[in-house]
Scaffold this motif. Structure first.
Motif, mmCIF file in Angstrom:
data_model
loop_
_atom_site.group_PDB
_atom_site.id
_atom_site.type_symbol
_atom_site.label_atom_id
_atom_site.label_comp_id
_atom_site.label_asym_id
_atom_site.label_seq_id
_atom_site.Cartn_x
_atom_site.Cartn_y
_atom_site.Cartn_z
ATOM 1 N N MET A 76 -10.032 -10.305 9.054
ATOM 2 C CA MET A 76 -9.361 -10.057 7.774
ATOM 3 C C MET A 76 -8.297 -11.101 7.479
ATOM 4 S SD MET A 76 -9.047 -6.003 7.230
ATOM 5 C CE MET A 76 -10.517 -5.105 6.747
ATOM 6 N N ASN A 77 -7.623 -11.554 8.525
ATOM 7 C CA ASN A 77 -6.568 -12.553 8.337
ATOM 8 C C ASN A 77 -7.127 -13.841 7.742
ATOM 9 O OD1 ASN A 77 -3.984 -13.697 8.534
ATOM 10 N ND2 ASN A 77 -4.415 -14.519 10.562
ATOM 11 N N LYS A 78 -8.378 -14.160 8.098
ATOM 12 C CA LYS A 78 -8.977 -15.407 7.629
ATOM 13 C C LYS A 78 -10.083 -15.170 6.605
ATOM 14 C CE LYS A 78 -7.850 -17.639 12.003
ATOM 15 N NZ LYS A 78 -8.319 -18.366 13.198
ATOM 16 N N GLY A 79 -10.168 -13.943 6.133
ATOM 17 C CA GLY A 79 -11.270 -13.598 5.240
ATOM 18 C C GLY A 79 -10.899 -13.391 3.793
ATOM 19 N N GLY A 80 -9.742 -13.914 3.368
ATOM 20 C CA GLY A 80 -9.373 -13.809 1.957
ATOM 21 C C GLY A 80 -8.799 -12.471 1.553
ATOM 22 N N ILE A 81 -8.394 -11.671 2.536
ATOM 23 C CA ILE A 81 -7.848 -10.353 2.235
ATOM 24 C C ILE A 81 -6.422 -10.463 1.690
ATOM 25 C CG2 ILE A 81 -7.385 -8.056 3.167
ATOM 26 C CD1 ILE A 81 -10.303 -8.894 3.372
ATOM 27 N N ALA A 82 -5.644 -11.388 2.251
ATOM 28 C CA ALA A 82 -4.216 -11.471 1.940
ATOM 29 C C ALA A 82 -3.953 -11.678 0.460
ATOM 30 C CB ALA A 82 -3.574 -12.588 2.767
ATOM 31 N N ILE A 83 -4.635 -12.631 -0.158
ATOM 32 C CA ILE A 83 -4.344 -12.950 -1.556
ATOM 33 C C ILE A 83 -4.684 -11.786 -2.475
ATOM 34 C CG2 ILE A 83 -6.601 -14.012 -1.949
ATOM 35 C CD1 ILE A 83 -3.181 -15.061 -3.457
ATOM 36 N N ARG A 84 -5.704 -11.019 -2.149
ATOM 37 C CA ARG A 84 -6.070 -9.864 -2.979
ATOM 38 C C ARG A 84 -5.032 -8.743 -2.857
ATOM 39 N NH1 ARG A 84 -10.480 -12.608 -1.497
ATOM 40 N NH2 ARG A 84 -12.170 -12.809 -3.014
ATOM 41 N N LEU A 85 -4.478 -8.578 -1.666
ATOM 42 C CA LEU A 85 -3.437 -7.570 -1.494
ATOM 43 C C LEU A 85 -2.127 -8.025 -2.144
ATOM 44 C CD1 LEU A 85 -4.144 -6.435 2.185
ATOM 45 C CD2 LEU A 85 -4.798 -5.312 0.055
ATOM 46 N N ILE A 86 -1.859 -9.316 -2.144
ATOM 47 C CA ILE A 86 -0.677 -9.837 -2.846
ATOM 48 C C ILE A 86 -0.820 -9.597 -4.347
ATOM 49 C CG2 ILE A 86 0.463 -11.988 -3.554
ATOM 50 C CD1 ILE A 86 0.181 -12.965 -0.697
ATOM 51 N N ASN A 87 -2.006 -9.808 -4.878
ATOM 52 C CA ASN A 87 -2.227 -9.565 -6.312
ATOM 53 C C ASN A 87 -2.007 -8.093 -6.653
ATOM 54 O OD1 ASN A 87 -2.862 -12.251 -6.752
ATOM 55 N ND2 ASN A 87 -5.073 -11.932 -6.525
ATOM 56 N N LEU A 88 -2.451 -7.210 -5.767
ATOM 57 C CA LEU A 88 -2.223 -5.783 -5.997
ATOM 58 C C LEU A 88 -0.732 -5.466 -5.922
ATOM 59 C CD1 LEU A 88 -3.143 -2.862 -6.346
ATOM 60 C CD2 LEU A 88 -3.476 -2.736 -3.867
ATOM 61 N N ALA A 89 -0.040 -6.035 -4.930
ATOM 62 C CA ALA A 89 1.396 -5.806 -4.794
ATOM 63 C C ALA A 89 2.148 -6.313 -6.015
ATOM 64 C CB ALA A 89 1.916 -6.503 -3.529
ATOM 65 N N THR A 90 1.722 -7.446 -6.553
ATOM 66 C CA THR A 90 2.337 -7.992 -7.771
ATOM 67 C C THR A 90 2.135 -7.035 -8.942
ATOM 68 O OG1 THR A 90 1.942 -10.248 -7.005
ATOM 69 C CG2 THR A 90 2.381 -9.960 -9.354
ATOM 70 N N ALA A 91 0.935 -6.476 -9.043
ATOM 71 C CA ALA A 91 0.657 -5.529 -10.126
ATOM 72 C C ALA A 91 1.507 -4.268 -9.994
ATOM 73 C CB ALA A 91 -0.827 -5.167 -10.122
ATOM 74 N N LEU A 92 1.788 -3.855 -8.770
ATOM 75 C CA LEU A 92 2.569 -2.641 -8.539
ATOM 76 C C LEU A 92 4.064 -2.854 -8.769
ATOM 77 C CD1 LEU A 92 0.803 -1.344 -5.289
ATOM 78 C CD2 LEU A 92 0.653 -0.319 -7.572
ATOM 79 N N THR A 93 4.551 -4.060 -8.482
ATOM 80 C CA THR A 93 6.013 -4.301 -8.519
ATOM 81 C C THR A 93 6.432 -5.304 -9.576
ATOM 82 O OG1 THR A 93 5.875 -6.092 -6.872
ATOM 83 C CG2 THR A 93 6.130 -3.852 -6.034
ATOM 84 N N GLY A 94 5.505 -5.764 -10.414
ATOM 85 C CA GLY A 94 5.795 -6.845 -11.351
ATOM 86 C C GLY A 94 6.870 -6.547 -12.368
ATOM 87 N N ARG A 95 7.150 -5.274 -12.628
ATOM 88 C CA ARG A 95 8.148 -4.921 -13.641
ATOM 89 C C ARG A 95 9.534 -4.667 -13.045
ATOM 90 N NH1 ARG A 95 3.356 -2.340 -15.148
ATOM 91 N NH2 ARG A 95 2.579 -2.910 -17.203
ATOM 92 N N ILE A 96 9.667 -4.775 -11.729
ATOM 93 C CA ILE A 96 10.944 -4.512 -11.062
ATOM 94 C C ILE A 96 11.744 -5.807 -10.967
ATOM 95 C CG2 ILE A 96 12.027 -3.625 -8.962
ATOM 96 C CD1 ILE A 96 9.433 -2.149 -8.362
#
Length: 434
Positions: A76-96
């Motif tokens: 998972m560390n090398k399988g492109g998981i990180a950037i997708r979870l960062i995008n989700l985190a941005t969507a969750l916290t983008g207004r803060i």
């Protein structure tokens, strides 16, 4: 002098001297254990007995989960998981206010829990988030501190190899109960750091609020769902009795492999080979360490060291609050110079009887122990997450530490809550019937 006291002194002196000489911790534990047991069994019986105990220590079906989860985390560390979870985190916290700081925290919690590795989380998130925060004029030392302070949350939020190790050493505490018990403490760790980041970024004027459209939010969520499903599959499968914790680790490997090679198409055969080699090396190191620690655990039990230590600690005071405070201070100190796995293996048999005498459950103690030792991973002089985060951010320790202090304060408050409010660790397990 009693056998327990003489053995404990010999073990302590040997371990300290050998570690100061730079001897690896596993070798140190074996030498200390053999020297201690020869007092009771003699040389002729000590060596075959310790060899047998070492084999028995790793000849446990549950331990198969560790190499499987390590492999799944590396995929998972090398399988492109990180950037997708960062995008989700941005969507969750983008207004803060200070949204990039909160994105880093939430992404660490998500990726750390999926990969099961704090070091992988701090490296992946630091590589991606540090340049973005620098571009938005965030203080680089503060950005590094955010990343470092929240990377260990994934060692509490399942799946967690640390909790699997504790389950084995503690004599069979339910892995499923420990997985569930670590969720709220892990979330509270992250939320406490978010509060610190909120007030700091607001004071500094890092008001980089980003308007997220419903379409962008939906896309980020859908992209991240396949990765997040791993947690649901593992926890749901264990709780539902579909498979054991060990079987769930094997399923995690298959799932992450299919996700990375077929769905995301981010890993090829050559990269997979290097991942397998890297995972095998790390698994061998951990298994050897567990084998060495199993010898020490047997020697301590044989010589009566845990009972002696329990009597000594309980003799200091009859106030449970003070005793638990002393245990926390001890574990925080231990965590500053000893890695997570050996510390769990060494101190569980010593401190668990004490905490059981105070009325604490093995589940509650396991979460408190792991929480304490996770703090050590972001604390000098040994903390591997701390130094990995500093290296990734290209910063200096003396500049990052002042920024980390405010996060330490918030995390220690959560530790106090976890220690003295058993409900935090037991609520979800009891809800699931454990």
């Amino acid at each position: 002098m009693s056998v327990a006291l003489s053995a404990s002194l010999l073990i302590l002196v040997t371990i300290v001297l050998l570690l100061l000489m730079g001897i690896p911790i596993a070798i140190t534990l074996i030498i200390a254990s053999v020297l201690a047991i020869t007092q009771s069994l003699g040389f002729s019986a000590a060596f075959p007995s310790t060899a047998l105990k070492m084999f028995q220590g790793i000849n446990v079906f549950t331990l198969l989960a560790i190499p499987f989860f390590i492999l799944a985390g590396n995929i998972m560390n090398k399988g492109g998981i990180a950037i997708r979870l960062i995008n989700l985190a941005t969507a969750l916290t983008g207004r803060i206010p200070g949204s990039l700081a909160h994105t880093n925290i939430v992404a660490n919690m998500l990726f750390g829990s999926v990969s099961g590795s704090g070091t992988a989380a701090v490296s992946a998130m630091g590589t991606i988030m540090s340049p973005i925060q620098k571009e938005k004029n965030y203080d680089e030392d503060f950005s590094a501190a955010i990343n470092i302070a929240t990377a260990p949350t994934g060692l509490l939020i399942p799946p967690s190899t640390a909790l699997i190790t504790y389950a084995l050493v503690s004599g069979g505490t339910s892995v499923a109960a420990l997985f569930l018990g670590g969720i709220l403490p892990g979330i509270l760790w992250g939320v406490s750091c978010m509060l610190v980041a909120y007030f700091y970024t607001k004071k500094k004027g890092y008001v980089d609020k980003k308007s997220i459209t419903s379409k962008e939010f939906m896309k980020a969520t859908l992209d991240a769902i396949p990765s997040l499903l791993l947690i649901i599959i593992i926890i749901g499968g264990i709780i539902g009795g579909i498979f054991t914790a060990t079987e769930s680790a094997a399923i995690a490997v298959v799932y992450s492999l299919v996700l990375s090679t077929v769905f995301y198409k981010t890993i090829n055969f050559k990269e997979l080979y290097s991942i397998l080699i890297e995972s095998a090396k790390l698994s061998a190191i951990i298994m050897f360490l567990i084998g060495a620690s199993s010898i020490l655990g047997w020697v301590m039990s044989f010589t009566g060291i845990p009972s002696m230590m329990a009597d000594m600690i309980l003799g200091i005071s009859d106030n449970p609050i003070l005793i638990l405070l002393a245990i926390n201070i001890l574990l925080l100190f231990v965590g500053t110079f000893m890695d997570l796995t050996p510390a769990i293996l060494i101190f569980t048999p010593i401190l668990l009887p004490v905490c059981l005498a105070l009325g604490m459950t093995p589940l509650h103690f396991g979460i408190m122990l792991t929480f304490n030792l996770c703090i050590g991973m972001i604390t000098p002089p040994v903390g591997n997450i701390l130094f990995a985060g500093i290296k990734v951010a290209d910063r200096k320790l003396e500049r990052v530490m002042p920024q980390l202090l405010k996060f330490y304060a918030a995390i220690l408050i959560v530790l106090i809550l976890v220690t003295y409010i058993p409900w935090i660790s037991s609520f979800l397990p009891s809800l699931a019937g454990y």
